[in-house]
Design a protein around this motif. Structure first.
Motif, mmCIF file in Angstrom:
data_model
loop_
_atom_site.group_PDB
_atom_site.id
_atom_site.type_symbol
_atom_site.label_atom_id
_atom_site.label_comp_id
_atom_site.label_asym_id
_atom_site.label_seq_id
_atom_site.Cartn_x
_atom_site.Cartn_y
_atom_site.Cartn_z
ATOM 1 N N ALA A 153 -20.414 55.062 -64.414
ATOM 2 C CA ALA A 153 -19.564 56.114 -64.338
ATOM 3 C C ALA A 153 -19.973 57.253 -63.305
ATOM 4 O O ALA A 153 -21.125 57.464 -63.137
ATOM 5 N N VAL A 154 -19.000 57.890 -62.747
ATOM 6 C CA VAL A 154 -19.248 58.729 -61.954
ATOM 7 C C VAL A 154 -19.581 60.205 -62.375
ATOM 8 O O VAL A 154 -18.953 60.626 -63.431
ATOM 9 N N MET A 172 -11.018 60.933 -80.470
ATOM 10 C CA MET A 172 -11.229 60.873 -79.106
ATOM 11 C C MET A 172 -12.659 60.302 -78.799
ATOM 12 O O MET A 172 -13.573 60.982 -79.544
ATOM 13 N N THR A 173 -12.867 59.339 -78.363
ATOM 14 C CA THR A 173 -14.540 58.728 -78.273
ATOM 15 C C THR A 173 -14.451 58.377 -76.579
ATOM 16 O O THR A 173 -13.719 58.275 -76.003
ATOM 17 N N TRP A 174 -15.649 58.424 -76.239
ATOM 18 C CA TRP A 174 -16.047 57.994 -74.712
ATOM 19 C C TRP A 174 -17.157 57.011 -74.789
ATOM 20 O O TRP A 174 -18.110 57.218 -75.399
ATOM 21 N N GLN A 175 -16.747 55.788 -74.269
ATOM 22 C CA GLN A 175 -17.572 54.797 -74.190
ATOM 23 C C GLN A 175 -18.520 54.578 -72.995
ATOM 24 O O GLN A 175 -18.125 55.003 -71.935
ATOM 25 N N PHE A 176 -19.705 54.610 -73.404
ATOM 26 C CA PHE A 176 -20.755 54.534 -72.501
ATOM 27 C C PHE A 176 -20.434 53.665 -71.331
ATOM 28 O O PHE A 176 -19.992 52.503 -71.479
ATOM 29 N N GLY A 202 -12.246 64.655 -71.149
ATOM 30 C CA GLY A 202 -12.719 66.032 -71.432
ATOM 31 C C GLY A 202 -14.281 66.076 -71.396
ATOM 32 O O GLY A 202 -14.939 67.211 -71.706
ATOM 33 N N CYS A 203 -15.100 65.101 -70.892
ATOM 34 C CA CYS A 203 -16.492 65.170 -70.793
ATOM 35 C C CYS A 203 -16.750 66.237 -69.505
ATOM 36 O O CYS A 203 -16.073 65.906 -68.591
ATOM 37 N N ASN A 204 -17.651 67.050 -69.669
ATOM 38 C CA ASN A 204 -18.157 67.951 -68.798
ATOM 39 C C ASN A 204 -18.779 67.550 -67.715
ATOM 40 O O ASN A 204 -18.896 68.001 -66.782
ATOM 41 N N ILE A 213 -15.650 59.893 -67.377
ATOM 42 C CA ILE A 213 -15.353 58.748 -68.308
ATOM 43 C C ILE A 213 -14.073 59.083 -69.029
ATOM 44 O O ILE A 213 -14.007 60.206 -69.763
ATOM 45 N N PRO A 214 -13.072 58.158 -69.098
ATOM 46 C CA PRO A 214 -11.808 58.478 -69.856
ATOM 47 C C PRO A 214 -11.986 58.500 -71.117
ATOM 48 O O PRO A 214 -12.815 57.357 -71.706
ATOM 49 N N GLY A 215 -11.354 59.112 -72.060
ATOM 50 C CA GLY A 215 -11.599 59.119 -73.556
ATOM 51 C C GLY A 215 -10.727 58.214 -73.882
ATOM 52 O O GLY A 215 -9.704 57.859 -73.237
#
Length: 139
Positions: free
Chosen positions: A54-55, A46-50, A31-33, A37-39
């Protein structure tokens, strides 16, 4: 006389942006624009790990993922299909889709006002519930 115009930007809140961009919501997998990174869910969030490797998305990668999603009838890295804005050259599908910051500020302001003035929070140190009448009379 002939006029020509181009669309450089589209601003929307996040749910509307997802519809216009034909992407998953901000709280979905990928969901990151900006990156891919997959949530992951932690509890109900829902979280996103740094991930430094990442592309980072670009116009061409968004378009490629969108076209693949359209062919497979399934989201690819958060893209569900091709955005209508993809047809509007020179519109950039990454840099041209900006978020309406007022919605973010509005959410925070609403939370603060509710916390300060809410009857249910009147026993909290930060509450100014008993000052509501004075505030309303001054405005």
């Amino acid at each position: 006389m002939v006029s020509k115009s181009i669309i450089l930007m589209c601003t929307a809140d996040l749910p509307a942006k997802a519809k216009v961009a034909n992407s998953v919501q901000y709280n979905g997998y990928y969901g990151c624009n900006t990156c891919t990174i997959p949530g992951i869910y932690i509890g109900h969030n829902m979280t996103w790990q740094f991930d430094p490797s990442a592309v980072i998305r670009c116009h061409d990668s968004i378009l490629a993922n969108a076209e693949e999603a359209l062919q497979n009838n399934s989201p690819v890295l958060g893209m569900k299909g091709v955005s209508v804005f993809a047809m509007l050259e020179p519109f950039d599908l990454l840099r041209g889709m900006v978020i309406d910051e007022l919605h973010h500020v509005g959410g925070v302001i609403k939370l603060l006002l509710t916390s300060w003035f809410s009857k249910s929070k009147k026993r909290e140190k930060y509450s100014i519930h008993d000052k509501v009448r004075g505030v309303c009379m001054n405005y």
